[in-house]
Design an enzyme around this catalytic site. Structure first.
Site, PDB file in Angstrom:
ATOM      1  CG  ASP A  49      -2.054   0.991   1.092  1.00 46.20           C
ATOM      2  OD1 ASP A  49      -3.213   0.551   0.974  1.00 46.20           O
ATOM      3  OD2 ASP A  49      -1.788   2.216   1.088  1.00 46.20           O
ATOM      4  CB  ILE A  50       0.814   4.238  -2.188  1.00 47.98           C
ATOM      5  CG1 ILE A  50       1.896   5.135  -2.747  1.00 47.98           C
ATOM      6  CG2 ILE A  50      -0.444   5.012  -1.881  1.00 47.98           C
ATOM      7  CD1 ILE A  50       1.602   5.681  -4.124  1.00 47.98           C
ATOM      8  CG  HIS A  59      -6.760  -2.807   3.105  1.00 45.65           C
ATOM      9  ND1 HIS A  59      -6.064  -1.632   2.898  1.00 45.65           N
ATOM     10  CD2 HIS A  59      -7.982  -2.612   2.544  1.00 45.65           C
ATOM     11  CE1 HIS A  59      -6.838  -0.768   2.253  1.00 45.65           C
ATOM     12  NE2 HIS A  59      -8.002  -1.338   2.025  1.00 45.65           N
ATOM     13  CG  HIS A 109      -8.680  -2.827  -2.489  1.00 42.85           C
ATOM     14  ND1 HIS A 109      -9.576  -2.117  -3.252  1.00 42.85           N
ATOM     15  CD2 HIS A 109      -8.530  -2.121  -1.345  1.00 42.85           C
ATOM     16  CE1 HIS A 109      -9.955  -1.035  -2.598  1.00 42.85           C
ATOM     17  NE2 HIS A 109      -9.333  -1.014  -1.428  1.00 42.85           N
ATOM     18  CG  ASN A 169     -12.291  -0.323   3.816  1.00 47.17           C
ATOM     19  OD1 ASN A 169     -12.684  -0.752   4.899  1.00 47.17           O
ATOM     20  ND2 ASN A 169     -11.096   0.220   3.655  1.00 47.17           N
ATOM     21  N   GLY A 173     -16.037   2.964   3.290  1.00 46.16           N
ATOM     22  CA  GLY A 173     -14.721   3.600   3.241  1.00 46.16           C
ATOM     23  C   GLY A 173     -13.884   3.206   2.032  1.00 46.16           C
ATOM     24  CD  GLN A 174     -14.641  -0.357  -2.986  1.00 50.82           C
ATOM     25  OE1 GLN A 174     -15.806  -0.640  -2.669  1.00 50.82           O
ATOM     26  NE2 GLN A 174     -14.012  -0.933  -3.995  1.00 50.82           N
TER      27      GLN A 174
END
Ligand code: AMP
Ligand code: ZN
Length: 127
Positions: free
Chosen positions: A43-44, A115, A113, A100, A106-107
């Site tokens: 994740d960035i 997490h 995806h 999410n 909260g997507q």
């Protein structure tokens, strides 16, 4: 009319989707795992020492868009997350898998995806 979906290597990709761009190599990412159906990358904006995103290579917008045909794919993603967690040495201490879905969920990226978050004590309830 804008052509939004393309068939790429027999799979549907969305030309506007940043995760589809990562799959195609158009946006760089730190790849952790890849096979013909799944991609995992860092994740960035990590929220924990380990924060990896697992995505199907097929463009599926969210859990709301899953169908019976995706049952094996989702199962494979979860098992791969377990495998990667073990390889990274956080399997036994524990970790969190988060999805999410939609606005209130909260997507922020419209490509399914999951997490994998670990390396610190998680809190409950989430925000
Ligand atoms: P969500 O809010 O559940 O939709 O998660 C989207 C996640 O994608 C966030 O944690 C972002 O930090 C992450 N993200 C967005 N763009 C990128 C990118 N280019 N490379 C890696 N992770 C990204
Ligand atoms: Zn996509």
């Amino acid at each position: 009319m804008l052509l939004k979906y393309i068939i790429y290597a027999k799979e549907v990709r969305n030309v506007d989707c940043i995760f589809c761009k990562i799959i195609k190599g158009e946006i760089p990412a730190k790849i952790i795992y890849e096979d013909d159906k799944i991609l995992a990358f860092k994740d960035i904006s990590p929220i924990a020492p380990t924060h990896i995103l697992f995505i199907p290579k097929e463009h599926i917008e969210s859990v709301n868009f899953l169908e019976n045909q995706h049952i094996d794919l989702v199962g494979e993603i979860i098992l791969k997350m377990k495998e990667v967690a073990a390889k990274l040495g956080i399997g036994d201490e524990g970790y969190r898998i988060v999805n999410n879905c939609g606005n209130l969920g909260g997507q922020t990226v419209g490509h399914l995806h999951f997490h994998l978050i670990g390396g610190r004590q998680m809190q409950w309830p989430p925000g």
